[in-house]
Design a protein around this motif. Structure first.
Motif, PDB file in Angstrom:
ATOM      1  N   LEU A  30       0.898  -0.946   0.224  1.00  0.00           N
ATOM      2  CA  LEU A  30      -0.292  -0.122   0.478  1.00  0.00           C
ATOM      3  C   LEU A  30       0.667   0.904  -0.080  1.00  0.00           C
ATOM      4  CD1 LEU A  30      -3.542  -0.754   2.289  1.00  0.00           C
ATOM      5  CD2 LEU A  30      -2.938   0.063   0.127  1.00  0.00           C
ATOM      6  N   PHE A  31       2.380   1.064   1.245  1.00  0.00           N
ATOM      7  CA  PHE A  31       2.498   2.151   1.127  1.00  0.00           C
ATOM      8  C   PHE A  31       3.461   2.761   0.079  1.00  0.00           C
ATOM      9  CE2 PHE A  31       2.269   1.713   5.866  1.00  0.00           C
ATOM     10  CZ  PHE A  31       2.144   3.093   5.882  1.00  0.00           C
ATOM     11  N   GLN A  32       3.917   1.693  -1.116  1.00  0.00           N
ATOM     12  CA  GLN A  32       4.859   1.720  -2.514  1.00  0.00           C
ATOM     13  C   GLN A  32       3.864   2.175  -3.141  1.00  0.00           C
ATOM     14  OE1 GLN A  32       5.868  -2.695  -2.827  1.00  0.00           O
ATOM     15  NE2 GLN A  32       8.147  -1.842  -2.495  1.00  0.00           N
ATOM     16  N   ASN A  33       3.042   2.055  -3.024  1.00  0.00           N
ATOM     17  CA  ASN A  33       1.757   2.733  -3.821  1.00  0.00           C
ATOM     18  C   ASN A  33       1.121   3.680  -3.798  1.00  0.00           C
ATOM     19  OD1 ASN A  33       1.252   0.089  -6.069  1.00  0.00           O
ATOM     20  ND2 ASN A  33      -0.893  -0.798  -4.527  1.00  0.00           N
ATOM     21  N   SER A  34       0.778   3.810  -2.471  1.00  0.00           N
ATOM     22  CA  SER A  34       1.011   5.470  -2.961  1.00  0.00           C
ATOM     23  C   SER A  34       2.168   6.088  -2.896  1.00  0.00           C
ATOM     24  CB  SER A  34       1.077   4.762  -0.767  1.00  0.00           C
ATOM     25  OG  SER A  34       0.910   6.867  -0.673  1.00  0.00           O
ATOM     26  N   HIS A  35       3.353   5.470  -2.988  1.00  0.00           N
ATOM     27  CA  HIS A  35       4.570   6.339  -3.124  1.00  0.00           C
ATOM     28  C   HIS A  35       4.867   6.061  -4.976  1.00  0.00           C
ATOM     29  CE1 HIS A  35       8.588   7.761  -2.455  1.00  0.00           C
ATOM     30  NE2 HIS A  35       8.762   7.059  -3.357  1.00  0.00           N
ATOM     31  N   LYS A  36       4.564   5.255  -5.016  1.00  0.00           N
ATOM     32  CA  LYS A  36       3.887   5.237  -7.084  1.00  0.00           C
ATOM     33  C   LYS A  36       3.218   6.961  -7.246  1.00  0.00           C
ATOM     34  CE  LYS A  36       5.502   0.773  -7.775  1.00  0.00           C
ATOM     35  NZ  LYS A  36       4.992  -0.378  -8.369  1.00  0.00           N
ATOM     36  N   GLN A  37       2.210   6.364  -7.030  1.00  0.00           N
ATOM     37  CA  GLN A  37       0.878   7.562  -7.568  1.00  0.00           C
ATOM     38  C   GLN A  37       1.167   8.991  -6.786  1.00  0.00           C
ATOM     39  OE1 GLN A  37      -2.562   6.438  -6.055  1.00  0.00           O
ATOM     40  NE2 GLN A  37      -2.595   5.776  -8.178  1.00  0.00           N
ATOM     41  N   THR A  38       2.546   9.094  -5.701  1.00  0.00           N
ATOM     42  CA  THR A  38       2.849  10.612  -5.604  1.00  0.00           C
ATOM     43  C   THR A  38       3.580  10.669  -6.579  1.00  0.00           C
ATOM     44  OG1 THR A  38       2.356  10.001  -3.540  1.00  0.00           O
ATOM     45  CG2 THR A  38       3.959  11.919  -3.760  1.00  0.00           C
ATOM     46  N   ALA A  39       4.856  10.358  -6.974  1.00  0.00           N
ATOM     47  CA  ALA A  39       5.620  10.219  -8.050  1.00  0.00           C
ATOM     48  C   ALA A  39       5.385  10.592  -9.144  1.00  0.00           C
ATOM     49  CB  ALA A  39       6.717   9.016  -7.608  1.00  0.00           C
ATOM     50  N   GLN A  40       4.416   9.812 -10.065  1.00  0.00           N
ATOM     51  CA  GLN A  40       3.547   9.763 -10.855  1.00  0.00           C
ATOM     52  C   GLN A  40       3.074  10.873 -10.811  1.00  0.00           C
ATOM     53  OE1 GLN A  40       0.731   5.988 -10.983  1.00  0.00           O
ATOM     54  NE2 GLN A  40       2.737   4.754 -11.506  1.00  0.00           N
ATOM     55  N   ASN A  43       5.650  13.269 -11.738  1.00  0.00           N
ATOM     56  CA  ASN A  43       5.694  13.787 -13.276  1.00  0.00           C
ATOM     57  C   ASN A  43       4.682  14.000 -13.923  1.00  0.00           C
ATOM     58  OD1 ASN A  43       8.254  12.779 -12.819  1.00  0.00           O
ATOM     59  ND2 ASN A  43       7.671  10.836 -12.533  1.00  0.00           N
ATOM     60  N   LEU A  44       3.199  14.363 -13.976  1.00  0.00           N
ATOM     61  CA  LEU A  44       2.459  14.222 -14.531  1.00  0.00           C
ATOM     62  C   LEU A  44       2.302  15.420 -14.330  1.00  0.00           C
ATOM     63  CD1 LEU A  44       0.279  12.387 -15.986  1.00  0.00           C
ATOM     64  CD2 LEU A  44      -1.406  13.366 -14.577  1.00  0.00           C
ATOM     65  N   VAL A  45       2.823  15.949 -13.566  1.00  0.00           N
ATOM     66  CA  VAL A  45       2.252  18.295 -13.310  1.00  0.00           C
ATOM     67  C   VAL A  45       4.129  18.399 -13.993  1.00  0.00           C
ATOM     68  CG1 VAL A  45       3.133  20.178 -11.775  1.00  0.00           C
ATOM     69  CG2 VAL A  45       1.004  17.864 -11.394  1.00  0.00           C
ATOM     70  N   ILE A  46       4.650  17.471 -14.075  1.00  0.00           N
ATOM     71  CA  ILE A  46       5.991  18.161 -14.863  1.00  0.00           C
ATOM     72  C   ILE A  46       5.780  18.288 -16.445  1.00  0.00           C
ATOM     73  CG2 ILE A  46       8.548  17.489 -15.183  1.00  0.00           C
ATOM     74  CD1 ILE A  46       9.086  17.266 -12.311  1.00  0.00           C
ATOM     75  N   ALA A  47       4.923  16.873 -16.716  1.00  0.00           N
ATOM     76  CA  ALA A  47       5.170  16.650 -18.242  1.00  0.00           C
ATOM     77  C   ALA A  47       4.405  17.659 -18.483  1.00  0.00           C
ATOM     78  CB  ALA A  47       4.615  14.842 -18.252  1.00  0.00           C
ATOM     79  N   GLN A  48       2.785  18.188 -17.616  1.00  0.00           N
ATOM     80  CA  GLN A  48       2.185  19.066 -18.555  1.00  0.00           C
ATOM     81  C   GLN A  48       2.920  20.037 -18.024  1.00  0.00           C
ATOM     82  OE1 GLN A  48      -0.184  21.026 -15.452  1.00  0.00           O
ATOM     83  NE2 GLN A  48      -1.656  21.410 -15.595  1.00  0.00           N
TER      84      GLN A  48
ATOM     85  N   SER B  34      -5.358   9.158  -0.482  1.00  0.00           N
ATOM     86  CA  SER B  34      -5.098  10.277  -0.926  1.00  0.00           C
ATOM     87  C   SER B  34      -3.840  10.293  -1.676  1.00  0.00           C
ATOM     88  CB  SER B  34      -4.009  10.515   1.064  1.00  0.00           C
ATOM     89  OG  SER B  34      -3.423  11.359   0.355  1.00  0.00           O
ATOM     90  N   SER B  35      -3.122   8.723  -1.759  1.00  0.00           N
ATOM     91  CA  SER B  35      -2.551   9.773  -3.630  1.00  0.00           C
ATOM     92  C   SER B  35      -3.318   8.340  -4.427  1.00  0.00           C
ATOM     93  CB  SER B  35      -1.349   8.071  -3.488  1.00  0.00           C
ATOM     94  OG  SER B  35      -1.400   8.130  -1.800  1.00  0.00           O
ATOM     95  N   SER B  36      -3.931   8.440  -4.142  1.00  0.00           N
ATOM     96  CA  SER B  36      -4.892   8.411  -5.002  1.00  0.00           C
ATOM     97  C   SER B  36      -5.819   9.215  -5.862  1.00  0.00           C
ATOM     98  CB  SER B  36      -5.872   6.692  -5.512  1.00  0.00           C
ATOM     99  OG  SER B  36      -7.040   6.648  -6.213  1.00  0.00           O
ATOM    100  N   ALA B  37      -6.386  10.030  -4.676  1.00  0.00           N
ATOM    101  CA  ALA B  37      -6.919  11.372  -4.292  1.00  0.00           C
ATOM    102  C   ALA B  37      -5.998  12.281  -5.173  1.00  0.00           C
ATOM    103  CB  ALA B  37      -7.770  11.622  -3.683  1.00  0.00           C
ATOM    104  N   GLU B  38      -4.758  11.738  -4.877  1.00  0.00           N
ATOM    105  CA  GLU B  38      -3.925  13.521  -5.843  1.00  0.00           C
ATOM    106  C   GLU B  38      -3.571  13.048  -7.098  1.00  0.00           C
ATOM    107  OE1 GLU B  38      -0.196  12.681  -3.413  1.00  0.00           O
ATOM    108  OE2 GLU B  38       0.928  14.469  -4.661  1.00  0.00           O
ATOM    109  N   TYR B  39      -3.536  11.696  -7.220  1.00  0.00           N
ATOM    110  CA  TYR B  39      -3.731  11.729  -8.897  1.00  0.00           C
ATOM    111  C   TYR B  39      -4.554  11.760  -9.354  1.00  0.00           C
ATOM    112  CZ  TYR B  39      -1.892   8.787 -12.890  1.00  0.00           C
ATOM    113  OH  TYR B  39      -0.748   9.120 -14.287  1.00  0.00           O
ATOM    114  N   THR B  40      -5.699  11.746  -9.044  1.00  0.00           N
ATOM    115  CA  THR B  40      -6.735  11.900  -9.830  1.00  0.00           C
ATOM    116  C   THR B  40      -6.514  13.743  -9.863  1.00  0.00           C
ATOM    117  OG1 THR B  40      -7.755  10.293  -9.183  1.00  0.00           O
ATOM    118  CG2 THR B  40      -9.203  11.851 -10.246  1.00  0.00           C
TER     119      THR B  40
END
Lengths: 153, 858
Positions: A30-40, A43-48, B34-40
């Protein structure tokens, strides 16, 4: 005389650690995924940001410059999988330098004149931009595009 | 007991472990959420940005489509736009029918275009093939045109400049535009002739269909100008708005001195002349003040000179015009020529009190001009009854008759007369801009011969005012061909004394109840009523084709020049010699000075700004691309250049030359249209916004020549051609390598006034002359005419090759565009006008975004 034991026995500890560890495994994911999503998301913001600024810059160049670029590649606008690095304005060292982190992003720009009926000279250029980057176990890409027109023709 | 405690400890550890696990699991899940929401949220933000880019792209495509539609002059949309614009008005001016003007209603155009979804194919292609993941969709693209109004132009905003109104006129409307049938004047321009601005607004709705529902409403607007690029003063080969420059109107001696200096320089320089080539029967010439223009009276000519100098020779048996119909440019005493010849226009002594003066203090329109113009506009013209002179009655006898005659009922014609209190033969006083026509008694139906009785009480002896030398006259030459009755009738200039119906002053003339008021000419144009029947020109000049080939066989002419006809040789203007100012009532403010398509502020019409000529867009052939109004910091043209399209090049300031930059507008080469459809207005008004003022002479009367020359268009070289409607505040300075052609040389070149035009044509006279001179092909407009500064000859050809000036009638003959426009007046519609104005108006869309608004799921 029976000696009363205080605390946990080794076996108890082992069992506890085992249970705790088994319980932590999905949590780590869960933590790893969360970290991944934060990183994504980062990166998405940077790409944007890269895409938005590049599209704006290309649009600001105007139709004539882009048309010349299509014919001569004079300005090096059209490229494929180019690393985002160096200065934002390559010829100006006073301009902002892309952070090291941005090197993981690669851009591809294509320009295409839109043909008109009746053999008239083109007055639209279709601009396509793709920003790619690599996440640890996955490739990401964000596509942008716009149309640059020439008025007064 | 102990055992129990042992088991009790074991159970507690498990509970703690499970509890911690549960807590961590909860935190993990929360973090995950939270991360999911942030990404979304980040993704949505990204999509919104992309959505805006898509909307902007779609709006650009839509604007491009609309621009293409509206720039197509044959499109219904452009017609609708012009029609809507013509119905709009300035916000602060009352409509004639009451209430304020509103914006033009262009909603019909929006409805006509409808949803432009199908027109944004490139953006749609991007969405389908490139930006596919998010599922963007353009729902609708709706255009609208709003804020449609005329571009403000000061006094020209008023509706009476464009519509029929018998009481007012701020634009120059000659008296022959008066209709006796309905008692209204018809200005050359009308409500379709203005410049307009408006806003093109595009409403785009973009939605995101996948995952989340997002809808963005994007509104973008851009400026549009619709500009009249028609020639300035299209009906005139030459139009001098203010005539000769005078600095101080209050000092008679200074005024006379200035006029003499301006018109009769005491220098050794060669004296340049202005040659004006009109289209017979159609072209006009206007020169503001300082005097009236009289026809040389053949009645007093010597027998052997009548045919050469007489305006209307009544002694040749045919009673037609002489070979040279000469208009003398002269001064007047109370409308009385200072020339000593006895046969001049004469006025009744009661003239000063015989008319109403209702408009004496009308100054409201002048506020826009400031003090610079006021001095030019504070005089007025009056009219009264006069009589034809008669050759059988000598001057003094005739004068006595006029003085003694108090009965005006038998007088058949009205005349204009200047009545400024200090009538000093001022060059800019409106009173003196009325030309005079003299015609012998046979010219008019009323005859009015004999019985002239000069009204005067301070006439100088004739010997004090000598006829000017031949070299300082203003010539207008007309060829009358009596060989064929039809040709004779139609080439005859029916010049005569017409009533001058300037309405600011002449409404009072109407009020006199003179039943014989006649439509007339207020400038010395040729007789507009003397239309050219098909074939007459050919009979005079030979076939039109051979005419063109013979007269204008220069290789550098890119078009077929058909101009011929009346040649005006503006050699010199007679200097003022009047000594005594006369007392009279103060004059009415009078400001109808401006020709067609005049702009009081060109900056308001500018569409693009450039530093110099090098920035003007060019096509693949190197031609200038004209589209709209280009404002340049300075213009220097070295070498030949062609242009395509319709546009105005405006230079509105002057800075001293520094390292080849700035300096006066200088042309050293040809500027020619690449095709017959292209047209250029070249405007040089170096006033306002810089350090220039209007004064070019000091009060000692010394000419500040360098300053004047900087304000003139400088044409350097020989044989240079500028095909344009040339507007220059201080006129044109020509510096030719060859000397000017004197009369003998012109005669030797084939321009022999004793020969007819066919012989001129055969001699190739014009071509030869042009090889030694510079010329304007189009027309020439200035505020001030500094003949002494022109230096070398300048030829002006009314450009018959361009449809903005001339069209073709059914027989293929050249016919001035105004005739075609006037057909509407007869037919009570605007069809001809609309067609013409569509052709002369250019629509320019600003590529810049004027306003941007975004609403929706942001």
């Amino acid at each position: 005389m029976i000696k009363i034991k205080k605390g946990f026995s080794t076996a108890e500890m082992l069992v506890t650690v085992l249970i705790f560890s088994l319980g932590m495994l999905p949590l780590i994911v869960l933590f790893q995924n969360s970290h991944k999503q934060t990183a994504q998301a980062k990166n998405l913001v940077i790409a944007q940001s890269i895409g938005r600024s590049m599209i704006s810059e290309i649009k600001a160049m105007g139709f004539d410059v882009l048309s010349e670029e299509i014919k001569t590649s004079k300005y090096g606008l059209m490229h494929s999988d180019r690393e985002v690095s160096g200065y934002t304005v390559p010829s100006d060292e006073n301009s902002i330098e892309y952070p090291e982190y941005y090197k993981r992003f690669k851009t591809t720009v294509t320009l295409k004149e839109v043909e008109r009926d009746g053999g008239k000279p083109a007055n639209k250029i279709q601009v396509s931009l793709k920003v790619d980057w690599q996440e640890p176990n996955r490739k990401f890409a964000l596509s942008f595009g716009t149309v640059v027109v020439k008025y007064g023709m | 007991m102990v055992f129990f405690r042992y088991h009790s400890k074991k159970g507690f550890g498990s509970i703690v472990a499970i509890g911690m696990l549960a807590l961590l699991a909860f935190m993990g899940l929360f973090l995950m959420q939270s991360s999911s929401a942030e990404y979304t949220q980040t993704a949505v933000s990204v999509y919104r940005t992309m959505g805006r880019q898509i909307a902007e792209s779609a709006a650009d495509e839509a604007c491009l489509f609309i621009e293409e539609e509206l720039k197509n002059k044959d499109s219904e949309a452009f017609k609708m736009l012009i029609e809507a614009a013509a119905q709009s008005g300035p916000p602060r001016i009352d409509k004639p029918s009451g209430g304020k003007w509103t914006t033009g209603n262009a909603s019909g155009i929006s409805q006509k275009f409808g949803d432009l979804l199908s027109k944004v194919v490139s953006t749609d292609d991007l969405l389908k093939n490139h930006i596919t993941k998010a599922g963007f969709e353009i729902e609708k693209i709706l255009p609208s045109i709003v804020d449609l109004r005329p571009i403000p132009q000061g006094p020209l905003d008023y509706d009476y400049c464009y519509t029929k109104d018998a009481s007012k006129s701020s634009v120059y409307t000659p008296a022959d535009r008066y209709s006796t049938n309905d008692g209204v004047v018809f200005p050359f321009d009308n409500e379709y002739s203005k410049d307009w601005y408006c806003t093109l607004q595009i409403d785009v709705t973009v939605s995101l269909k996948k995952n989340r529902k997002i809808k963005i409403n994007y509104q973008i607007s851009k400026d549009i100008k619709i500009l009249n690029i028609a020639p300035i003063a299209r009906n005139y080969t030459f139009f001098s708005i203010l005539g000769v420059f005078i600095q101080n109107f209050n000092d008679q001696n200074e005024v006379n001195k200035k006029i003499n200096e301006a018109l009769n320089p005491n220098t050794d320089e060669e004296k340049g002349r202005l040659f004006v080539l009109n289209q017979p029967f159609q072209s006009r010439v206007y020169f503001h003040g300082p005097a009236v223009i009289n026809l040389e009276n053949p009645n007093i000519s010597k027998d052997d000179e009548r045919n050469a100098s007489g305006a209307y020779n009544i002694f040749d048996g045919e009673e037609g015009p002489g070979q040279s119909m000469a208009y003398q440019y002269s001064d007047t005493f109370f409308g009385f020529s200072y020339f000593t010849d006895k046969d001049r226009c004469l006025f009744h002594k009661n003239i000063a009190t015989s008319w109403n003066d209702n408009d004496k203090n009308r100054k409201d329109d002048l506020s826009a001009y400031g003090s610079a113009y006021e001095d030019f506009l504070k005089y007025k013209t009056r009219m009264g009854f006069g009589k034809y002179p008669d050759r059988e009655v000598d001057f003094l006898e005739g004068a006595g008759d006029v003085i003694g005659d108090t009965v005006t009922s038998g007088w058949k014609d009205t005349y204009s007369v200047g009545t400024a209190k200090n009538q000093k033969f001022l060059p800019a006083g409106p009173y003196c801009r009325t030309p005079w026509y003299y015609v012998g008694k046979c010219a008019g139906p009323d005859g009015a011969s004999g019985n002239y009785t000069p009204h005067w009480n301070n006439i100088k002896e004739p010997t004090e005012n000598l006829d000017p030398d031949d070299g300082i006259r203003f010539y207008m030459e007309h060829r009358w061909d009596p060989s064929d009755p039809e040709v004779a009738e139609n080439t005859l200039i029916k010049a005569r004394i017409f009533p001058i119906k300037y309405y600011n002053s002449t409404r009072s003339a109407k009020a006199t109840g003179n039943a014989d008021n006649k439509s007339g000419l207020c400038d010395f144009c040729l007789d507009l009523y003397n239309t050219d029947p098909p074939g007459v020109l050919g009979k005079i000049f030979g076939s039109v084709g051979s005419l063109a080939n013979g007269f204008f066989n220069l290789n550098s002419l890119p078009f077929q020049m058909l101009v011929d006809g009346v040649v005006t040789i503006f050699r010199k203007i007679v200097p003022a010699k009047a000594e005594n100012a006369q007392s009279a009532d103060s004059e009415t403010v009078y400001n109808n000075l401006f020709p067609t398509n005049y702009k009081t502020d060109y900056l308001r019409t500018v569409t693009r700004c450039f530093e110099n000529e090098s920035q003007i867009p060019r096509d693949d052939n190197g031609n200038w691309i004209l589209d709209g109004v280009y404002c340049l910091d300075y213009l220097k043209v070295n070498g030949n250049v062609h242009y395509v399209g319709n546009g105005t090049i405006y230079i509105g300031k002057y800075l001293p030359e520094i390292n080849g930059k700035y300096g006066p507008l200088t042309i050293n080469g040809d500027i020619l249209a690449a095709d017959e459809k292209s047209h250029l207005n070249l405007v040089y008004i170096p006033t306002g916004g810089n350090d220039f003022d209007f004064v070019t002479r000091n009060f000692s009367g010394e000419s500040l020549k360098t300053e004047i020359r900087n304000r003139m268009i400088n044409i350097i070289g020989t044989g240079k051609m500028i095909q344009a409607s040339v507007v220059s505040f201080y006129g044109v300075y020509c510096e030719s390598e060859d000397s000017n052609l004197d009369k003998t040389t012109l005669t030797n070149l084939g321009m022999d006034t004793t020969k007819n035009y066919s012989e001129w044509k055969e001699a190739g006279a014009f071509s030869k002359a042009l090889n030694s001179s510079n010329c304007i092909i189009g027309n020439y407009v200035n505020y001030y005419t500094f003949m002494e500064e022109q230096k070398n000859d300048l030829w002006v050809y009314h450009d018959t090759s361009n449809s903005f000036y001339f069209g073709k009638d059914d027989a293929g003959q050249c016919i001035i565009a105004q005739y075609i426009l006037d057909l509407d007046n007869n037919n009570n519609n605007n069809e001809q006008r609309l067609d013409y104005e569509k052709s002369t108006h250019e629509l320019c869309l600003s590529p810049k975004i004027q306003h941007l608004g975004i609403t929706g799921d942001l």
